[in-house]
Design an enzyme around this catalytic site. Structure first.
Site, PDB file in Angstrom:
ATOM      1  N   ASP A 145     -36.528  67.717  36.272  1.00 41.08           N
ATOM      2  CA  ASP A 145     -37.424  67.202  35.232  1.00 41.08           C
ATOM      3  C   ASP A 145     -37.402  65.678  35.154  1.00 41.08           C
ATOM      4  O   ASP A 145     -36.336  65.066  35.241  1.00 41.08           O
ATOM      5  CB  ASP A 145     -36.987  67.801  33.886  1.00 41.08           C
ATOM      6  N   HIS A 146     -38.560  65.090  34.968  1.00 39.36           N
ATOM      7  CA  HIS A 146     -38.683  63.635  34.816  1.00 39.36           C
ATOM      8  C   HIS A 146     -37.940  62.858  35.897  1.00 39.36           C
ATOM      9  O   HIS A 146     -37.193  61.933  35.600  1.00 39.36           O
ATOM     10  CB  HIS A 146     -38.222  63.195  33.416  1.00 39.36           C
ATOM     11  N   GLU A 207     -45.444  68.876  39.298  1.00 37.14           N
ATOM     12  CA  GLU A 207     -46.008  68.452  38.011  1.00 37.14           C
ATOM     13  C   GLU A 207     -45.981  66.932  37.951  1.00 37.14           C
ATOM     14  O   GLU A 207     -44.999  66.298  38.342  1.00 37.14           O
ATOM     15  CB  GLU A 207     -45.181  69.013  36.834  1.00 37.14           C
ATOM     16  N   LYS A 249     -38.734  64.361  18.816  1.00 40.86           N
ATOM     17  CA  LYS A 249     -37.752  65.378  19.176  1.00 40.86           C
ATOM     18  C   LYS A 249     -37.355  66.242  17.967  1.00 40.86           C
ATOM     19  O   LYS A 249     -37.055  65.715  16.906  1.00 40.86           O
ATOM     20  CB  LYS A 249     -36.484  64.717  19.711  1.00 40.86           C
ATOM     21  N   HIS A 281     -44.904  68.454  26.753  1.00 38.76           N
ATOM     22  CA  HIS A 281     -43.480  68.073  26.696  1.00 38.76           C
ATOM     23  C   HIS A 281     -43.021  67.913  25.255  1.00 38.76           C
ATOM     24  O   HIS A 281     -43.833  67.812  24.355  1.00 38.76           O
ATOM     25  CB  HIS A 281     -43.253  66.753  27.441  1.00 38.76           C
TER      26      HIS A 281
HETATM   27 ZN    ZN Z   1     -42.218  63.983  29.199  1.00 40.73          ZN
END
Ligand code: ZN
Length: 432
Positions: A145-146, A207, A249, A281
């Site tokens: 991820d990322h 992605e 978050k 996200h």
């Molecule tokens: Zn993100």
């Protein structure tokens, strides 16, 4: 000794299952043959007792192909369930057993690896053990991820990850309202370079994340990026724009829900035309927009959640060991300003009740308080890495010990929390 009944399986003349005793969880192998030879462990009576190690996870993947991660391309609703601690996936799998969901169980960014002291091998192994323990045969994904650099992408692919999320934010020029080609041109070129070098013709979903910017991705900019990538022959499985409003978050969506609906519909339309999915996200707890997300995409969407597993894990600590929770809470208050540099949050500490004024049984209620949620959410790395003067971990080992002892309590907390996500998203139960 506790045996996990769904883990029981045969491999030729060997029987295998996951069990737990007072000290730890392990893989038991009984019998003879390839499985018995391939898995490392010591003999204990009639069984070989094998640690849930990375090496044994690799052997298990060879013996039982269903434990390998796979691509999610072509699956409608896919859910990232990043498990920062390596303890949440069994609970997640129980929860989605009858739901029409493809889970991406392994999903960690490099920053999360650094903060938790884990490697991609550790992250994938935790997913493998969870899948084996729960007897999950419907597939799961593993998302690097990322990722930002070629080296990071290579590392994730080498470990067997089946999804690469490329974070192009450092290649986006931070000019709001500029012409899309000026702002996003370099990001598109970088994405094409990474795709051609690592992903073309390969085995992983790609992605593109353009969401880590200080400004919203306009539908025009999204269309430009999509069209340029198509011209360059880049096959996206999903794309994450930065949506209007705030996706902070651990708390619900902040912003004008009607405005979100209009913009989200435009993004969903572009994704549909171009043949990929939108990826949302920081998707934990965005309850007020979930119905829109599901409706506008027709349920063809990728949603990433992760951090609230940690919050549920800490809720378990507040229930099971109030005194430890109080210590950690005070520590989090001390380090909040440091943690805040890395996260976009709006928490105001003065709105959090003082733990000294709360009774033990009131502590879990802190997880209903948005300010307290963000406090605990963003300090997780500092909490896990906090050290005593003799360089031993101040909280980490004790925390893991409690999570191991209270696996059921943790499972219930996750079930309630992620269950609410699935209900609001309108995810269908499948008849099984
Ligand atoms: Zn993100």
């Amino acid at each position: 000794m506790n045996i996990y009944p769904n883990s029981k399986i045969k491999h030729n003349d060997a029987e295998l299952y996951i069990a737990r005793d007072a000290t730890e969880k392990f893989l038991a192998v009984r019998g003879t043959g390839e499985a018995y030879e391939a898995l490392q462990g010591g003999t204990a009576g009639e069984i070989k007792r094998c640690p849930l190690s990375n090496r044994n996870a690799k052997a298990l993947r060879e013996l039982f192909p269903f434990t390998n991660p796979s691509r999610h391309k072509g699956r409608p609703f896919t859910l990232g369930l990043g498990d920062r601690l390596g303890t949440a996936s069994p609970g997640h799998l129980r929860l989605i057993r009858d739901a029409d969901v493809f889970p991406v169980l392994a999903q960690q960014s490099i920053r999360e690896l650094n903060l938790t002291g884990r490697t991609y091998d550790d992250v994938l192994s935790a997913a493998v053990w969870a899948v084996f323990q729960e007897g999950w045969r419907k597939g799961y994904g593993a998302d690097g991820d990322h990722l930002k650099t070629p080296e990071e992408v290579q590392m994730a692919l080498d470990c067997g990850f089946t999804m690469i999320t490329l974070d192009c934010s450092e290649h986006i020029r931070a000019v709001e309202g500029g012409a899309p080609e000026e702002i996003y041109g370099a990001a598109v070129r970088y994405a094409a370079y990474i795709y051609n070098r690592f992903l073309r013709g390969g085995e992983a979903d790609f992605e593109l994340s353009i969401d880590e910017t200080s400004f919203t991705t306009s539908p025009e900019a999204h269309r430009y990026v999509a069209a340029e990538l198509k011209k360059a022959g880049v096959e996206l499985v999903s794309l994450a724009p930065r949506f209007i409003g705030e996706f902070q978050k651990g708390i619900d969506y902040r912003g004008d829900v009607r405005e979100f609906e209009r913009e989200f519909a435009a993004h969903a339309e572009i994704a549909r035309e171009m043949g990929y999915k939108l990826s949302v996200h920081s998707g934990s707890d965005k309850f007020s927009v979930f119905p829109i997300v599901f409706e506008k995409t027709g349920g063809n969407v990728h949603l990433k959640t992760a951090g609230t597993n940690w919050l549920e894990a800490m809720r378990v600590i507040a229930q099971a060991d109030p005194s430890l929770y109080r210590q950690i809470h005070r520590y989090a208050l001390d380090v909040f300003e440091e943690a805040r540099k890395y996260y976009h949050v709006s928490a105001q500490l003065e709105r959090i009740p003082h733990v000294s004024e709360l009774k033990d049984e009131e502590l879990p209620n802190l997880f209903e308080n948005n300010d307290a949620r963000q406090l605990i959410h963003i300090t997780y790395g500092l909490i896990l890495n906090a050290k005593n003067s003799d360089n031993t971990f101040r909280f980490k080992n004790k925390l893991y010990q409690i999570w191991r002892q209270h696996e059921d309590l943790y499972g219930q907390a996750l079930a309630q929390h992620i269950g609410k996500h699935l209900d609001l998203l309108g995810v269908k139960k499948i008849d099984s």
